[in-house]
Enzyme design. Structure first.
Site, PDB file in Angstrom:
ATOM      1  N   ASN A 196       4.218   0.885   2.043  1.00 45.26           N
ATOM      2  CA  ASN A 196       4.101  -0.197   3.018  1.00 45.26           C
ATOM      3  C   ASN A 196       4.284  -1.555   2.343  1.00 45.26           C
ATOM      4  O   ASN A 196       3.535  -1.895   1.420  1.00 45.26           O
ATOM      5  CB  ASN A 196       2.724  -0.150   3.686  1.00 45.26           C
ATOM      6  CG  ASN A 196       2.481   1.166   4.408  1.00 45.26           C
ATOM      7  OD1 ASN A 196       2.901   1.354   5.540  1.00 45.26           O
ATOM      8  ND2 ASN A 196       1.808   2.092   3.743  1.00 45.26           N
ATOM      9  N   ARG A 219       0.858  -1.183   0.000  1.00 41.51           N
ATOM     10  CA  ARG A 219       0.000   0.000   0.000  1.00 41.51           C
ATOM     11  C   ARG A 219       0.896   1.235   0.000  1.00 41.51           C
ATOM     12  O   ARG A 219       1.733   1.404   0.881  1.00 41.51           O
ATOM     13  CB  ARG A 219      -0.922   0.037   1.221  1.00 41.51           C
ATOM     14  CG  ARG A 219      -2.051   1.082   1.074  1.00 41.51           C
ATOM     15  CD  ARG A 219      -2.882   1.239   2.353  1.00 41.51           C
ATOM     16  NE  ARG A 219      -2.121   1.914   3.380  1.00 41.51           N
ATOM     17  CZ  ARG A 219      -1.950   1.440   4.623  1.00 41.51           C
ATOM     18  NH1 ARG A 219      -2.485   0.280   4.980  1.00 41.51           N
ATOM     19  NH2 ARG A 219      -1.240   2.107   5.509  1.00 41.51           N
ATOM     20  N   ARG A 269      -8.277   7.393   4.527  1.00 42.05           N
ATOM     21  CA  ARG A 269      -8.369   7.644   5.958  1.00 42.05           C
ATOM     22  C   ARG A 269      -8.491   9.143   6.189  1.00 42.05           C
ATOM     23  O   ARG A 269      -7.764   9.928   5.580  1.00 42.05           O
ATOM     24  CB  ARG A 269      -7.147   7.102   6.695  1.00 42.05           C
ATOM     25  CG  ARG A 269      -7.142   5.594   6.830  1.00 42.05           C
ATOM     26  CD  ARG A 269      -5.812   5.073   7.292  1.00 42.05           C
ATOM     27  NE  ARG A 269      -4.775   5.313   6.287  1.00 42.05           N
ATOM     28  CZ  ARG A 269      -3.504   4.962   6.446  1.00 42.05           C
ATOM     29  NH1 ARG A 269      -3.105   4.386   7.559  1.00 42.05           N
ATOM     30  NH2 ARG A 269      -2.625   5.195   5.492  1.00 42.05           N
ATOM     31  N   LYS A 316      11.262  10.870  11.082  1.00 43.58           N
ATOM     32  CA  LYS A 316      10.654   9.543  11.012  1.00 43.58           C
ATOM     33  C   LYS A 316      11.680   8.463  11.345  1.00 43.58           C
ATOM     34  O   LYS A 316      12.735   8.391  10.711  1.00 43.58           O
ATOM     35  CB  LYS A 316      10.071   9.293   9.612  1.00 43.58           C
ATOM     36  CG  LYS A 316       9.113  10.380   9.153  1.00 43.58           C
ATOM     37  CD  LYS A 316       8.550  10.102   7.777  1.00 43.58           C
ATOM     38  CE  LYS A 316       7.433   9.115   7.824  1.00 43.58           C
ATOM     39  NZ  LYS A 316       6.744   8.979   6.518  1.00 43.58           N
ATOM     40  N   LYS A 365      11.931   3.336   6.025  1.00 45.11           N
ATOM     41  CA  LYS A 365      12.007   4.771   5.729  1.00 45.11           C
ATOM     42  C   LYS A 365      13.372   5.152   5.163  1.00 45.11           C
ATOM     43  O   LYS A 365      13.463   6.018   4.286  1.00 45.11           O
ATOM     44  CB  LYS A 365      11.731   5.581   7.006  1.00 45.11           C
ATOM     45  CG  LYS A 365      10.447   5.223   7.721  1.00 45.11           C
ATOM     46  CD  LYS A 365       9.236   5.445   6.851  1.00 45.11           C
ATOM     47  CE  LYS A 365       7.942   5.173   7.613  1.00 45.11           C
ATOM     48  NZ  LYS A 365       7.770   3.763   8.010  1.00 45.11           N
ATOM     49  N   GLU A 373       7.014   0.918  11.631  1.00 42.87           N
ATOM     50  CA  GLU A 373       5.718   0.827  10.975  1.00 42.87           C
ATOM     51  C   GLU A 373       4.633   0.823  12.049  1.00 42.87           C
ATOM     52  O   GLU A 373       4.888   0.585  13.215  1.00 42.87           O
ATOM     53  CB  GLU A 373       5.628  -0.455  10.134  1.00 42.87           C
ATOM     54  CG  GLU A 373       6.720  -0.584   9.084  1.00 42.87           C
ATOM     55  CD  GLU A 373       6.675   0.502   8.033  1.00 42.87           C
ATOM     56  OE1 GLU A 373       5.584   1.011   7.738  1.00 42.87           O
ATOM     57  OE2 GLU A 373       7.747   0.860   7.516  1.00 42.87           O
ATOM     58  N   GLY A 374       3.394   1.077  11.603  1.00 42.83           N
ATOM     59  CA  GLY A 374       2.255   0.937  12.516  1.00 42.83           C
ATOM     60  C   GLY A 374       1.731   2.231  13.077  1.00 42.83           C
ATOM     61  O   GLY A 374       0.752   2.246  13.795  1.00 42.83           O
ATOM     62  N   SER A 406      -2.758  -2.985   6.058  1.00 43.38           N
ATOM     63  CA  SER A 406      -4.055  -3.335   6.643  1.00 43.38           C
ATOM     64  C   SER A 406      -5.229  -2.599   6.006  1.00 43.38           C
ATOM     65  O   SER A 406      -5.059  -1.680   5.218  1.00 43.38           O
ATOM     66  CB  SER A 406      -4.033  -3.038   8.145  1.00 43.38           C
ATOM     67  OG  SER A 406      -3.785  -1.664   8.364  1.00 43.38           O
ATOM     68  N   GLU A 411       4.606   7.225   2.375  1.00 40.38           N
ATOM     69  CA  GLU A 411       5.417   6.029   2.580  1.00 40.38           C
ATOM     70  C   GLU A 411       4.880   4.906   1.710  1.00 40.38           C
ATOM     71  O   GLU A 411       3.768   4.967   1.182  1.00 40.38           O
ATOM     72  CB  GLU A 411       5.398   5.594   4.052  1.00 40.38           C
ATOM     73  CG  GLU A 411       4.017   5.211   4.562  1.00 40.38           C
ATOM     74  CD  GLU A 411       4.025   4.858   6.049  1.00 40.38           C
ATOM     75  OE1 GLU A 411       5.123   4.865   6.640  1.00 40.38           O
ATOM     76  OE2 GLU A 411       2.949   4.579   6.591  1.00 40.38           O
TER      77      GLU A 411
END
Length: 553
Positions: A225, A207, A529, A442, A388, A446-447, A230, A223
């Site tokens: 992923n 993603r 989102r 950064k 990153k 992740e997350g 998810s 970024e």
């Protein structure tokens, strides 16, 4: 959620109320941040919740504001929210909550201790936007066009073990988690050299996340992923929900459901996993989902497993890293057994954060899987290619040319790159100290919930300079993105709250290759989102963001 964010002056809310059934917030792998208080209203403990439909009363919303101070222009919503009858909003909210309950748009209730372990216990509706968010069709097409190019880039980067190791060498010295991942990667590289291990089938479910910068009108990547991308399951459902609501209320709102693009992420992710399973060529083998001990976002994952079984007759098992260490067995021919069952595909929905490895047991499990012939999604090399630091290295001049031949593709990628710098760049570090509001620090995590913003950027950089250590290698600096702000309705815990918000677009993609044959390289739906604009953080789980869809303009 990402690095972009636009701040607004504080708003007062005048509310009208109706009664709705109780729901509770959830937690999931989407974000682990608790650094700020969630900006959604809360409810009293009772059998019912007060559904508040707030009206905004902000003085500084309209007009262009100074970008350098972190304030972007207010975006134009797809409909005048102030002009919608309150009674109509109440009807739409009620229907949205019913639809979500009936169609599995659900997460676990974190107030029920069993909800993250047992399905069917403590289920609540996922946090959602009531209506889709406007998004330019030209930028939507651009994001979709970039997906297969990024897939090919990541695959080629993953094959260059020296590039990965060299690029992360300084980070390894100061970041214990990245160091452990690199150690596993080194062992796999040695096994490949000695031909002990042949990993010819490579699968990626990705993603790529973007924000639309208001000042430049550029679609900029936040970024990429490569592990545990998810919300493919629930994101599709939000799209269906919004289409249904516009089919019912579109005439009243002046909106056309056909302007919401279709979302096939669940089906295409399942197709990619099924094709990988077929390439493995063991009809008795299963696909294994690597999960966290407590996973309140399990229904997003179960949607994928359900489609795999119903469409492709591929059976799945769910195991934690500790269970894999206890039950896993590696046969001499590379076959990986878990509980006596051969595993064809390993799909990681855990393993991306240090908290997923509380003991050596979890690290043993990760190495065991990497040493097997099972198809890993992602492999350790794909995992590292999504860090990153690698993102920052790829943004350097002449680096993309090492991996891609097409000048046209390279130009398309560079157009979406935000500013990315190493902290060894003294000029950029100086600018970030002088104007920290224009940058984000950064780490290699992740997350969600890990980034550093505002004055904390300045303080962290000054501390690193004073200490003179190599800890700066654990971070990169990124240009801060300032998207447009627009009013929207956000629903969490059955409470509908009107606020000013910004949005982030994630485009899913799947890549499957067996030796020289590319079997699948497709864009696979999307995730929108939306979060309140006054929040740096963007986690759906942490109370800052909701799941959304897009309305093409």
């Amino acid at each position: 959620m990402g690095v972009g964010h636009s701040s607004l002056s504080s708003c007062s809310v005048d509310s009208l109320c109706i009664i709705a059934f109780t729901a509770q917030p959830k937690t999931s792998s989407f974000s682990n941040s608790n650094r700020q208080k969630p900006l959604f209203p809360t409810k009293k403990h009772s059998p019912f919740a007060v559904l508040k439909i707030g009206t905004l009363n902000c003085a500084r919303v309209a007009g262009e504001m100074e970008i350098g101070k972190g304030i972007a222009a207010a975006g134009k919503p797809i409909v005048d929210l102030h002009g919608i009858d309150d009674g109509l909003i109440q009807k739409i909210v009620y229907d949205a909550l019913v639809w979500s309950s009936l169609h599995g748009l659900l997460v676990g209730d974190r107030n029920d201790q069993r909800s993250g372990k047992l399905p069917g216990v403590g289920m609540v509706h996922a946090p959602i936007a009531l209506l889709p968010t406007s998004f330019p069709e030209s930028h939507w097409k651009q994001a979709c066009e970039l997906a297969p190019i990024f897939n090919e880039l990541i695959d080629r980067v993953s094959l260059d073990g020296k590039f990965l190791q060299d690029s992360l060498a300084r980070t390894k010295k100061v970041d214990a988690f990245t160091s452990r991942l690199l150690d596993i990667h080194s062992k796999i590289l040695e096994m490949n050299k000695k031909e002990f291990l042949k990993q010819e089938i490579r699968l990626g479910l990705h993603r790529s996340d973007y924000m639309l910068d208001e000042k430049t009108k550029l679609l900029l990547q936040i970024e990429f992923n490569t592990i545990s991308s998810s919300f493919a399951g629930l994101g599709c459902l939000v799209t269906d929900l919004h289409r249904t609501l516009l089919d019912d209320y579109g005439e009243d709102l002046g909106l056309d459901s056909k302007r919401i693009p279709g979302n096939t992420a669940t089906g295409q992710f399942a197709e990619a996993l099924a094709k990988a399973w077929t390439e493995y060529n063991n009809p008795r083998a299963v696909a294994m989902i690597v999960v966290q001990t407590e996973e309140r976002n399990m229904y997003d994952q179960h949607w994928l497993c359900t489609v795999l079984k119903e469409r492709y007759n591929v059976r799945t098992i769910r195991k934690t890293l500790a269970e894999i260490d206890s039950e896993g067995q590696l046969l001499p021919d590379g076959t990986f057994l878990v509980g006596g069952q051969a595993v064809a595909v390993v799909y990681f929905r855990a393993g991306y954060a240090p908290t997923d490895y509380p003991s050596e047991s979890e690290w043993r499990a990760r190495l065991l899987m990497e040493q097997s012939s099972a198809i890993k999604c992602p492999s350790i090399s794909y995992h590292l290619a999504g860090t990153k630091k690698i993102q920052q290295e790829l943004a350097k001049p002449n680096v993309l040319e090492k991996f891609l031949e097409s000048k046209e593709d390279i130009a398309k990628l560079r157009k979406c790159f935000a500013g990315l710098w190493s902290l060894v760049d003294s000029d950029i570090t100086k600018k970030a100290i002088e104007k920290p509001e224009l940058f984000v620090m950064k780490p290699q995590r992740e997350g969600g919930g890990n980034n550093i913003y505002g004055d904390d950027v300045k303080e962290t950089l000054l501390r690193l300079q004073k200490e003179g250590s190599e800890e700066d290698a654990a971070y990169i600096l990124m240009q801060r993105i300032f998207p447009a702000v627009s009013p929207t309705f956000l629903i969490r815990d059955s409470i509908c709250h009107k606020d000013h918000a910004i949005s982030e677009l994630g485009v899913y993609s799947a890549y499957l290759r067996n030796k020289e044959s590319v079997i699948m390289n497709d864009q696979c739906g999307y995730l929108m989102r939306t979060k309140v604009s006054s929040s740096n953080e963007g986690g759906v789980a942490a109370g800052f963001a909701v799941l959304d869809s897009i309305y093409l303009t």
